[in-house]
Design a protein around this motif. Structure first.
Motif, PDB file in Angstrom:
ATOM      1  N   VAL A  10      -6.817 -41.589 -30.085  1.00 55.61           N
ATOM      2  CA  VAL A  10      -8.221 -42.013 -30.076  1.00 55.61           C
ATOM      3  C   VAL A  10      -8.294 -43.527 -30.256  1.00 55.61           C
ATOM      4  CG1 VAL A  10     -10.462 -41.773 -31.209  1.00 55.61           C
ATOM      5  CG2 VAL A  10      -8.972 -39.772 -30.950  1.00 55.61           C
ATOM      6  N   PHE A  11      -7.479 -44.061 -31.155  1.00 49.94           N
ATOM      7  CA  PHE A  11      -7.474 -45.508 -31.349  1.00 49.94           C
ATOM      8  C   PHE A  11      -6.905 -46.225 -30.131  1.00 49.94           C
ATOM      9  CE2 PHE A  11      -8.223 -44.292 -35.698  1.00 49.94           C
ATOM     10  CZ  PHE A  11      -9.160 -45.249 -36.078  1.00 49.94           C
ATOM     11  N   ASN A  12      -5.961 -45.622 -29.444  1.00 52.69           N
ATOM     12  CA  ASN A  12      -5.453 -46.209 -28.206  1.00 52.69           C
ATOM     13  C   ASN A  12      -6.562 -46.288 -27.161  1.00 52.69           C
ATOM     14  OD1 ASN A  12      -2.944 -46.305 -29.430  1.00 52.69           O
ATOM     15  ND2 ASN A  12      -2.104 -44.588 -28.280  1.00 52.69           N
ATOM     16  N   GLN A  13      -7.387 -45.255 -27.096  1.00 58.55           N
ATOM     17  CA  GLN A  13      -8.497 -45.217 -26.145  1.00 58.55           C
ATOM     18  C   GLN A  13      -9.489 -46.340 -26.426  1.00 58.55           C
ATOM     19  OE1 GLN A  13     -10.711 -41.539 -26.232  1.00 58.55           O
ATOM     20  NE2 GLN A  13     -12.199 -42.237 -24.730  1.00 58.55           N
ATOM     21  N   ILE A  14      -9.906 -46.492 -27.666  1.00 59.60           N
ATOM     22  CA  ILE A  14     -10.880 -47.522 -28.003  1.00 59.60           C
ATOM     23  C   ILE A  14     -10.271 -48.921 -27.854  1.00 59.60           C
ATOM     24  CG2 ILE A  14     -10.511 -47.613 -30.507  1.00 59.60           C
ATOM     25  CD1 ILE A  14     -13.568 -47.687 -30.828  1.00 59.60           C
ATOM     26  N   SER A  15      -8.957 -49.035 -28.045  1.00 62.15           N
ATOM     27  CA  SER A  15      -8.285 -50.325 -27.873  1.00 62.15           C
ATOM     28  C   SER A  15      -8.304 -50.778 -26.417  1.00 62.15           C
ATOM     29  CB  SER A  15      -6.838 -50.240 -28.373  1.00 62.15           C
ATOM     30  OG  SER A  15      -6.829 -50.022 -29.759  1.00 62.15           O
ATOM     31  N   VAL A  16      -8.237 -49.835 -25.489  1.00 62.69           N
ATOM     32  CA  VAL A  16      -8.331 -50.181 -24.068  1.00 62.69           C
ATOM     33  C   VAL A  16      -9.696 -50.794 -23.778  1.00 62.69           C
ATOM     34  CG1 VAL A  16      -8.435 -49.212 -21.726  1.00 62.69           C
ATOM     35  CG2 VAL A  16      -6.622 -48.514 -23.300  1.00 62.69           C
ATOM     36  N   TYR A  17     -10.749 -50.208 -24.315  1.00 67.86           N
ATOM     37  CA  TYR A  17     -12.089 -50.772 -24.144  1.00 67.86           C
ATOM     38  C   TYR A  17     -12.142 -52.180 -24.729  1.00 67.86           C
ATOM     39  CZ  TYR A  17     -13.311 -45.808 -23.564  1.00 67.86           C
ATOM     40  OH  TYR A  17     -13.365 -44.502 -23.171  1.00 67.86           O
ATOM     41  N   ASN A  18     -11.480 -52.341 -25.851  1.00 67.69           N
ATOM     42  CA  ASN A  18     -11.540 -53.632 -26.519  1.00 67.69           C
ATOM     43  C   ASN A  18     -10.763 -54.722 -25.787  1.00 67.69           C
ATOM     44  OD1 ASN A  18     -12.662 -55.181 -28.592  1.00 67.69           O
ATOM     45  ND2 ASN A  18     -10.736 -55.148 -29.701  1.00 67.69           N
ATOM     46  N   LEU A  19      -9.821 -54.358 -24.943  1.00 64.10           N
ATOM     47  CA  LEU A  19      -9.156 -55.362 -24.114  1.00 64.10           C
ATOM     48  C   LEU A  19     -10.169 -56.074 -23.221  1.00 64.10           C
ATOM     49  CD1 LEU A  19      -5.928 -53.446 -23.023  1.00 64.10           C
ATOM     50  CD2 LEU A  19      -6.085 -55.349 -24.656  1.00 64.10           C
ATOM     51  N   LEU A  20     -11.213 -55.344 -22.827  1.00 58.87           N
ATOM     52  CA  LEU A  20     -12.262 -55.926 -21.991  1.00 58.87           C
ATOM     53  C   LEU A  20     -13.349 -56.622 -22.805  1.00 58.87           C
ATOM     54  CD1 LEU A  20     -12.692 -52.961 -19.495  1.00 58.87           C
ATOM     55  CD2 LEU A  20     -11.551 -55.142 -19.061  1.00 58.87           C
ATOM     56  N   LEU A  21     -13.683 -56.083 -23.971  1.00 57.56           N
ATOM     57  CA  LEU A  21     -14.839 -56.578 -24.715  1.00 57.56           C
ATOM     58  C   LEU A  21     -14.512 -57.535 -25.864  1.00 57.56           C
ATOM     59  CD1 LEU A  21     -16.999 -53.337 -24.860  1.00 57.56           C
ATOM     60  CD2 LEU A  21     -17.169 -55.257 -23.272  1.00 57.56           C
ATOM     61  N   ARG A  22     -13.341 -57.363 -26.471  1.00 61.45           N
ATOM     62  CA  ARG A  22     -12.910 -58.231 -27.577  1.00 61.45           C
ATOM     63  C   ARG A  22     -13.983 -58.334 -28.678  1.00 61.45           C
ATOM     64  NH1 ARG A  22      -8.559 -61.962 -28.170  1.00 61.45           N
ATOM     65  NH2 ARG A  22      -9.131 -63.719 -29.488  1.00 61.45           N
TER      66      ARG A  22
END
Length: 151
Positions: free
Chosen positions: A101-113
């Motif tokens: 789950v944290f890996n999933q949200i981290s992918v989003y954060n690569l775009l949004l920071r």
């Protein structure tokens, strides 16, 4: 629906037993009531009604694009200049909050920071503050009140 580790709110549910819908006060429309949506509605109401998050700065089901790939953030908190500051990922109460789950949200954060990442299955809630300067993150003991976010 499962009982959650979140306070109740005034539900607005319609539809049939086979196809129930719940009113999403952020999207201002009825949406299919799934276990994940049950968590999302409880969590966003809790943020607004108990944690002081401005309703106008929260968005549900936000689409992100990376080339031809489309991703969907469950919820995003923006600052007053419409910059993303927090990503929130929901899972059904029967889904364990794992590294995946944290890996999933981290992918989003690569775009949004963003400054904060939050994950909840309605029973367990996790929040971490990102530190980009030191390339680390710190888990917080609880989901902070909006006034403590510094945004």
């Amino acid at each position: 629906m499962n009982e959650l580790n979140l306070p109740p709110f005034d539900l607005n549910i319609r539809g049939t037993r086979e196809k129930p819908e719940i009113f999403d006060f952020l999207r201002r429309r009825f949406v299919t009531l799934t276990p994940e949506e049950w968590v999302r509605q409880h969590f966003t109401h809790w943020l607004v009604e108990h944690k002081g998050y401005p309703k106008g700065l929260l968005g549900n089901e936000i689409e992100l694009r990376c080339g031809t790939k489309r991703l969907r953030c469950d919820s995003i908190l923006y600052d007053k200049e419409a910059r993303p500051k927090m990503i929130i990922e929901y899972k059904a109460p029967t889904v364990s909050v794992t590294q995946r789950v944290f890996n999933q949200i981290s992918v989003y954060n690569l775009l949004l920071r963003v400054d904060f990442l939050v994950v909840s299955n309605g029973l367990q809630h996790y929040c971490c503050r990102m530190d980009y300067e030191h390339r680390t993150y710190q888990f917080m003991q609880e989901i902070p009140d909006y006034s403590l976010l510094g945004i």
